[in-house]
Design a protein around this motif. Sequence first.
Motif, PDB file in Angstrom:
ATOM      1  N   VAL A  90      -8.445  -8.781  -6.418  1.00 55.34           N
ATOM      2  CA  VAL A  90      -7.610  -8.041  -5.928  1.00 55.34           C
ATOM      3  C   VAL A  90      -7.414  -8.251  -4.448  1.00 55.34           C
ATOM      4  CG1 VAL A  90      -6.628  -5.901  -4.990  1.00 55.34           C
ATOM      5  CG2 VAL A  90      -7.332  -6.008  -7.375  1.00 55.34           C
ATOM      6  N   ARG A  91      -8.678  -8.579  -3.884  1.00 52.45           N
ATOM      7  CA  ARG A  91      -8.715  -9.199  -2.317  1.00 52.45           C
ATOM      8  C   ARG A  91      -8.346 -10.737  -2.208  1.00 52.45           C
ATOM      9  NH1 ARG A  91     -12.928  -6.361   1.108  1.00 52.45           N
ATOM     10  NH2 ARG A  91     -13.760  -4.550  -0.367  1.00 52.45           N
ATOM     11  N   VAL A  92      -8.409 -11.441  -3.265  1.00 52.58           N
ATOM     12  CA  VAL A  92      -7.926 -12.603  -3.077  1.00 52.58           C
ATOM     13  C   VAL A  92      -6.452 -12.652  -3.241  1.00 52.58           C
ATOM     14  CG1 VAL A  92      -7.749 -14.897  -4.752  1.00 52.58           C
ATOM     15  CG2 VAL A  92      -9.836 -13.864  -4.118  1.00 52.58           C
ATOM     16  N   THR A  93      -5.986 -12.062  -3.841  1.00 57.69           N
ATOM     17  CA  THR A  93      -4.447 -11.473  -4.258  1.00 57.69           C
ATOM     18  C   THR A  93      -3.735 -11.020  -3.181  1.00 57.69           C
ATOM     19  OG1 THR A  93      -4.877 -11.579  -6.529  1.00 57.69           O
ATOM     20  CG2 THR A  93      -2.815 -10.868  -5.645  1.00 57.69           C
ATOM     21  N   ILE A  94      -4.322 -10.019  -2.604  1.00 57.48           N
ATOM     22  CA  ILE A  94      -3.774  -9.517  -1.384  1.00 57.48           C
ATOM     23  C   ILE A  94      -4.847  -9.453  -0.209  1.00 57.48           C
ATOM     24  CG2 ILE A  94      -2.820  -7.165  -0.577  1.00 57.48           C
ATOM     25  CD1 ILE A  94      -2.351  -6.449  -3.579  1.00 57.48           C
ATOM     26  N   PRO A  95      -5.128 -10.604   0.583  1.00 63.04           N
ATOM     27  CA  PRO A  95      -6.018 -10.574   1.448  1.00 63.04           C
ATOM     28  C   PRO A  95      -6.038  -9.525   2.591  1.00 63.04           C
ATOM     29  CG  PRO A  95      -4.928 -12.702   1.325  1.00 63.04           C
ATOM     30  CD  PRO A  95      -3.986 -11.585   0.237  1.00 63.04           C
ATOM     31  N   SER A  96      -5.206  -9.054   2.720  1.00 58.00           N
ATOM     32  CA  SER A  96      -5.055  -7.569   3.720  1.00 58.00           C
ATOM     33  C   SER A  96      -5.719  -6.544   3.488  1.00 58.00           C
ATOM     34  CB  SER A  96      -3.585  -7.534   4.110  1.00 58.00           C
ATOM     35  OG  SER A  96      -2.972  -7.066   2.994  1.00 58.00           O
ATOM     36  N   LEU A  97      -5.940  -6.403   2.324  1.00 54.10           N
ATOM     37  CA  LEU A  97      -6.948  -5.214   1.616  1.00 54.10           C
ATOM     38  C   LEU A  97      -8.259  -5.195   2.249  1.00 54.10           C
ATOM     39  CD1 LEU A  97      -5.920  -4.881  -2.150  1.00 54.10           C
ATOM     40  CD2 LEU A  97      -5.288  -3.524  -0.126  1.00 54.10           C
ATOM     41  N   ARG A 133     -10.798  -2.588   1.179  1.00 51.81           N
ATOM     42  CA  ARG A 133     -11.249  -2.120   0.127  1.00 51.81           C
ATOM     43  C   ARG A 133     -10.281  -1.780  -1.020  1.00 51.81           C
ATOM     44  NH1 ARG A 133     -11.719   3.686   3.166  1.00 51.81           N
ATOM     45  NH2 ARG A 133      -9.439   3.936   3.150  1.00 51.81           N
ATOM     46  N   LEU A 134     -10.663  -1.946  -2.096  1.00 49.81           N
ATOM     47  CA  LEU A 134      -9.953  -1.535  -3.382  1.00 49.81           C
ATOM     48  C   LEU A 134      -9.147  -0.452  -3.411  1.00 49.81           C
ATOM     49  CD1 LEU A 134      -9.401  -2.930  -6.267  1.00 49.81           C
ATOM     50  CD2 LEU A 134     -11.471  -1.614  -7.283  1.00 49.81           C
ATOM     51  N   ALA A 135      -9.726   0.584  -2.670  1.00 49.66           N
ATOM     52  CA  ALA A 135      -8.801   1.968  -2.828  1.00 49.66           C
ATOM     53  C   ALA A 135      -7.601   1.650  -1.798  1.00 49.66           C
ATOM     54  CB  ALA A 135      -9.854   3.122  -1.951  1.00 49.66           C
ATOM     55  N   ASP A 136      -7.526   0.713  -1.113  1.00 52.12           N
ATOM     56  CA  ASP A 136      -6.036   0.439  -0.340  1.00 52.12           C
ATOM     57  C   ASP A 136      -4.971   0.250  -1.295  1.00 52.12           C
ATOM     58  OD1 ASP A 136      -7.664   1.023   2.006  1.00 52.12           O
ATOM     59  OD2 ASP A 136      -7.753  -1.325   2.551  1.00 52.12           O
ATOM     60  N   VAL A 137      -5.409  -0.123  -2.650  1.00 56.05           N
ATOM     61  CA  VAL A 137      -4.176  -0.332  -3.714  1.00 56.05           C
ATOM     62  C   VAL A 137      -3.573   1.194  -3.567  1.00 56.05           C
ATOM     63  CG1 VAL A 137      -3.875  -0.469  -6.046  1.00 56.05           C
ATOM     64  CG2 VAL A 137      -5.178  -1.957  -4.809  1.00 56.05           C
ATOM     65  N   LEU A 138      -4.200   2.151  -3.382  1.00 48.39           N
ATOM     66  CA  LEU A 138      -3.512   3.531  -3.497  1.00 48.39           C
ATOM     67  C   LEU A 138      -2.458   3.796  -2.479  1.00 48.39           C
ATOM     68  CD1 LEU A 138      -6.405   6.205  -4.417  1.00 48.39           C
ATOM     69  CD2 LEU A 138      -4.599   5.154  -5.922  1.00 48.39           C
ATOM     70  N   ARG A 140       1.303   4.038  -2.607  1.00 51.49           N
ATOM     71  CA  ARG A 140       2.186   5.531  -2.193  1.00 51.49           C
ATOM     72  C   ARG A 140       3.300   5.344  -1.036  1.00 51.49           C
ATOM     73  NH1 ARG A 140      -3.572   8.623  -2.125  1.00 51.49           N
ATOM     74  NH2 ARG A 140      -3.647   9.163  -4.444  1.00 51.49           N
ATOM     75  N   SER A 141       2.853   4.236  -0.371  1.00 56.66           N
ATOM     76  CA  SER A 141       3.800   3.726   0.698  1.00 56.66           C
ATOM     77  C   SER A 141       5.111   2.862   0.159  1.00 56.66           C
ATOM     78  CB  SER A 141       3.262   2.908   1.757  1.00 56.66           C
ATOM     79  OG  SER A 141       2.788   1.815   1.393  1.00 56.66           O
ATOM     80  N   ARG A 142       4.739   2.519  -1.136  1.00 58.89           N
ATOM     81  CA  ARG A 142       5.949   1.862  -2.078  1.00 58.89           C
ATOM     82  C   ARG A 142       5.822   0.528  -1.490  1.00 58.89           C
ATOM     83  NH1 ARG A 142      10.329   6.448  -2.090  1.00 58.89           N
ATOM     84  NH2 ARG A 142       9.288   7.536  -3.693  1.00 58.89           N
ATOM     85  N   ARG A 143       4.902  -0.247  -1.112  1.00 58.41           N
ATOM     86  CA  ARG A 143       4.987  -1.697  -0.650  1.00 58.41           C
ATOM     87  C   ARG A 143       4.377  -2.447  -2.025  1.00 58.41           C
ATOM     88  NH1 ARG A 143       1.453  -2.095   4.853  1.00 58.41           N
ATOM     89  NH2 ARG A 143       0.349  -0.861   3.644  1.00 58.41           N
ATOM     90  N   ILE A 144       3.804  -1.565  -2.909  1.00 60.85           N
ATOM     91  CA  ILE A 144       3.814  -2.232  -4.319  1.00 60.85           C
ATOM     92  C   ILE A 144       4.195  -1.214  -5.263  1.00 60.85           C
ATOM     93  CG2 ILE A 144       1.948  -3.843  -3.402  1.00 60.85           C
ATOM     94  CD1 ILE A 144      -0.283  -1.912  -5.149  1.00 60.85           C
ATOM     95  N   SER A 145       4.446  -1.517  -6.475  1.00 63.36           N
ATOM     96  CA  SER A 145       4.766  -0.596  -7.408  1.00 63.36           C
ATOM     97  C   SER A 145       3.750   0.304  -7.898  1.00 63.36           C
ATOM     98  CB  SER A 145       5.268  -1.403  -8.722  1.00 63.36           C
ATOM     99  OG  SER A 145       5.605  -0.528  -9.906  1.00 63.36           O
ATOM    100  N   ARG A 146       3.695   1.213  -8.553  1.00 57.31           N
ATOM    101  CA  ARG A 146       2.392   2.270  -9.185  1.00 57.31           C
ATOM    102  C   ARG A 146       1.922   1.357 -10.246  1.00 57.31           C
ATOM    103  NH1 ARG A 146       1.676   6.948  -7.040  1.00 57.31           N
ATOM    104  NH2 ARG A 146       0.750   7.765  -8.635  1.00 57.31           N
ATOM    105  N   SER A 147       2.835   0.689 -10.865  1.00 58.67           N
ATOM    106  CA  SER A 147       1.886  -0.277 -12.145  1.00 58.67           C
ATOM    107  C   SER A 147       2.834  -1.464 -11.900  1.00 58.67           C
ATOM    108  CB  SER A 147       2.385   0.394 -13.383  1.00 58.67           C
ATOM    109  OG  SER A 147       3.799   0.297 -13.435  1.00 58.67           O
TER     110      SER A 147
END
Length: 133
Positions: free
Chosen positions: A25-32, A34-39, A43-50
Amino acid sequence: MERVGAARDLVLGYVHALNAIDEAVRVTIPSLERLADVLGLARSRRISRSGHIGTYSYTVHGAGCRFVSGNGTEVDVDFADDGSEVFDLWRMRWYGLSLPEPLDVTDQDLRSAVQSLQPLLTEVQPGWFRVAN
């Protein structure tokens, strides 16, 4: 004792899979951070819930996320208020059942395995664990 050994291997496999997901996930989304940032992203709709992140499909739920690898292995994890990954016996058991060669272990064997892996794992509340820092 053999059953506890199998449960211990399952717990270590879950932790390894969780670490692999975090890396991917960090390779795909370098701005993360921590993994919890996916939530937060969902929630901010920058990525889909799935959807897909790297080689994993994911589904955000309540306080966590379920990740599924290409071979169907599932890792479901919740996130504590501090962003740490937390999981319970059910999540580890479900991981074992989703393996290409399913491994079904009892909660008692999982609990014994988790206890044998302290201080690697810490019980943060009854029945919920995290990998120690």
